[in-house]
Enzyme design. Structure first.
Site, short mmCIF file in Angstrom:
data_model
loop_
_atom_site.label_atom_id
_atom_site.label_comp_id
_atom_site.label_asym_id
_atom_site.label_seq_id
_atom_site.Cartn_x
_atom_site.Cartn_y
_atom_site.Cartn_z
N THR A 15 0.82 -1.21 0.00
CA THR A 15 0.00 0.00 0.00
C THR A 15 0.86 1.26 0.00
O THR A 15 0.41 2.30 0.44
CB THR A 15 -0.92 0.02 1.24
OG1 THR A 15 -0.09 -0.14 2.40
CG2 THR A 15 -1.93 -1.09 1.19
N SER A 251 4.42 6.86 10.00
CA SER A 251 3.30 6.42 9.17
C SER A 251 3.67 6.53 7.71
O SER A 251 4.20 7.55 7.27
CB SER A 251 2.10 7.31 9.47
OG SER A 251 1.23 7.32 8.37
N LYS A 252 3.36 5.46 6.96
CA LYS A 252 3.70 5.55 5.54
C LYS A 252 2.72 6.47 4.83
O LYS A 252 3.05 7.07 3.82
CB LYS A 252 3.81 4.18 4.88
CG LYS A 252 2.59 3.36 4.73
CD LYS A 252 2.98 2.09 3.95
CE LYS A 252 2.08 0.93 4.29
NZ LYS A 252 2.55 -0.32 3.75
N ARG A 253 1.54 6.64 5.40
CA ARG A 253 0.59 7.55 4.76
C ARG A 253 1.12 8.98 4.77
O ARG A 253 0.75 9.79 3.94
CB ARG A 253 -0.74 7.53 5.49
CG ARG A 253 -1.48 6.25 5.23
CD ARG A 253 -2.91 6.34 5.71
NE ARG A 253 -3.35 4.99 6.04
CZ ARG A 253 -4.60 4.65 6.21
NH1 ARG A 253 -5.54 5.54 6.10
NH2 ARG A 253 -4.91 3.41 6.51
#
Ligand code: GLU
Length: 486
Positions: A15, A251-253
């Site tokens: 993702t 957070s990769k977001r």
């Protein structure tokens, strides 16, 4: 499983990029498997089609390869437990969800969106009211035959406390009254994570599930599924999060701490891996710099921390610098060359010499071009740079110093570190000046910069004779014309 082989897995979702918190989870699962002579499995958890990102699977392979985390089984390495990509396992989840219904651990639910929405407080949050939990078998059959849309939900048993012993956090227990009859198989036939993780870990013979603490308190719910199937539960090791500061998780977001970004900045994969191993684990002897093999040998669950750790890039820089310094000069040359070339461009410098100048002076390879900026032609610089109170250098002293050094060096043919040094020291002595003063002024004259990655002699050797003298003459002119204006 027929033997006691330890089997762990890393189960990333494609993702986005891989932040170092994800990678650390994979690393610990890998270290634990290797330490115990077990097998390490890569599984791609790609059932969340909406969040899937193009190219993310390749990035997972690239990252693991760069990090030196080699898996024994995975999508491209069949070990007899495949497929290792969840979207290639769709039939399996459906089959097991149906089996779970047969066993009384799950049930068909036909509630539509509107009905579910009406259960909530209007915010979209609701707990399922178990409306379909006890539908008569015949009704279920009839509605299925009529092609009605359905999901399969977990039938959480009443009145039990689901408990397990986490290898890091100890006893975790949840009352079944607090567990919702959650969806296991969605109306599109795809499993939820809640179901897929259980089915896959069981069928892949995973003995130790190692993952982030976000799953710590859901695990009792997953264990009820193991129990309903009559499957043996795996052991669990949940890992505390890595934070970017006191309150926020990486957070990769939000684009935090991406492994490949660090590589692009000039960190070495082995230094990143070493650093992240220490974010949440500490070997018994508190060692910091360790090879993968040393980490495997030292890895133990007791050393895993219960509390979150803060990602500290300054610390990782330091460790990376230690790796660079400890390298052989040949290897440093290899890894530094692209960045040295970037700084040098078309100019004719000795690349090996520049590499050896850099090896002890950068913590991260990406710093090299800036450190070598002195190689670029300088414009009119601020002559205040020549003023150094402690060394008793002002512009007048600087002018004399640069003149003395320039005159002496003009006559020098053999341009080595020793000979340049000797020549400058002798010239300083003859002129009744301190060699430190002459060298200080000479360094500014050579580079037009206040800070350089080496002293005057090193700069002169790197720049070579004709360029050094050209620069010194130019600086001399600048100093002279400033003098005349006074
Ligand atoms: N796909 C899950 C994640 O990326 C893995 C969770 C697990 O290891 O069970 O968070």
């Amino acid at each position: 499983m027929t033997d006691n082989t330890v089997r762990t897995r890393f189960a990333p979702s494609p993702t986005g990029f891989m932040h170092i918190g994800n990678l650390r989870t994979g690393l610990y699962a890998y270290l634990f498997a290797r330490k115990n002579g077990g097998r390490f499995i890569l599984r791609i958890e790609d059932t969340d089609q909406e969040r899937k990102v193009e190219g993310a699977v390749d990035m997972i392979y690239r990252t693991l390869a760069a990090a030196g985390i080699d898996y024994d089984e995975g999508p491209d390495k069949d070990g007899g437990y495949g497929p290792y990509v969840q979207t290639q396992r769709m039939g399996i989840y459906k089959q097991y969800a149906e089996e779970l219904v047969e066993r009384g651990g799950a049930y068909y639910c036909f509630c539509d969106k509107e009905r579910l929405a009406s259960l909530g407080d209007g915010t979209g949050v609701h707990t399922y009211d178990r409306h379909c939990r006890n539908l008569p078998k015949e009704e279920v059959q009839r509605r299925l035959a009529a092609g009605e849309s359905y999901v399969i939900r977990q039938k959480v048993p009443d009145g039990v406390v689901s408990e397990y012993e986490d290898m890091v956090f100890g006893k975790i227990s949840v009352d079944s009254a607090d567990i919702e009859d959650g969806v296991l198989l969605k109306s599109d036939g795809l499993p939820t994570y809640n179901f897929a993780n259980v089915v896959d870990d069981h069928l892949m013979g995973i003995t130790h599930v190692i993952r982030g603490t976000e799953y710590l308190s859901s695990t009792p719910k997953y264990n009820l599924i193991y129990d309903a199937f009559g499957w043996q539960r795996p052991k669990y090791m949940h890992l505390p999060p890595i934070m970017k500061d006191a309150t926020r998780k990486l957070s990769k977001r939000f684009g935090d701490a991406n492994f490949e970004d660090f590589i692009a900045k000039g960190y070495l994969p082995e230094a990143i891996v070493n650093y992240i191993a220490l974010l949440g684990w500490c070997p018994k002897d508190n060692r910091e710099k360790m090879t993968m093999q040393e980490m495997i040998e030292a890895f133990d669950t007791d050393g895993i921390s219960h509390s979150s750790s803060i990602f500290d890039e300054a610390k990782m820089r330091w460790l990376n610098g230690e790796y660079l310094k400890a390298m052989s000069s040949e290897r440093f040359y290899d890894v530094a060359l692209p960045r040295i070339k970037q700084a040098v461009g078309e100019a004719d410098y000795d690349l090996k010499e520049l590499a050896s100048l850099m090896q002890t002076r950068v913590d991260v390879l990406g710093d090299i071009p800036e450190k070598l900026a002195f190689l670029n032609e300088f414009g009119d610089y601020d002559l205040a740079m020549y003023e150094h109170k402690k060394m008793k250098v002002d512009r007048e002293v600087a002018l004399r110093a640069v003149r003395v050094a320039t005159d002496a060096l003009e006559a020098l043919d053999d341009w080595t570190e020793d000979s340049v040094k000797q020549c400058v020291c002798l010239a300083a002595e003859n002129a009744g000046m301190k060699s430190g003063q002459v060298m200080f002024a000479m360094r500014v004259a050579l580079t037009g910069a206040p800070v350089t990655p080496g002293g005057a002699i090193e700069m002169a050797v790197v720049l070579k004779k004709s360029e050094s003298l050209r620069r010194m003459r130019r600086s001399l002119q600048m100093l002279e014309s400033a003098q005349q204006q006074v």
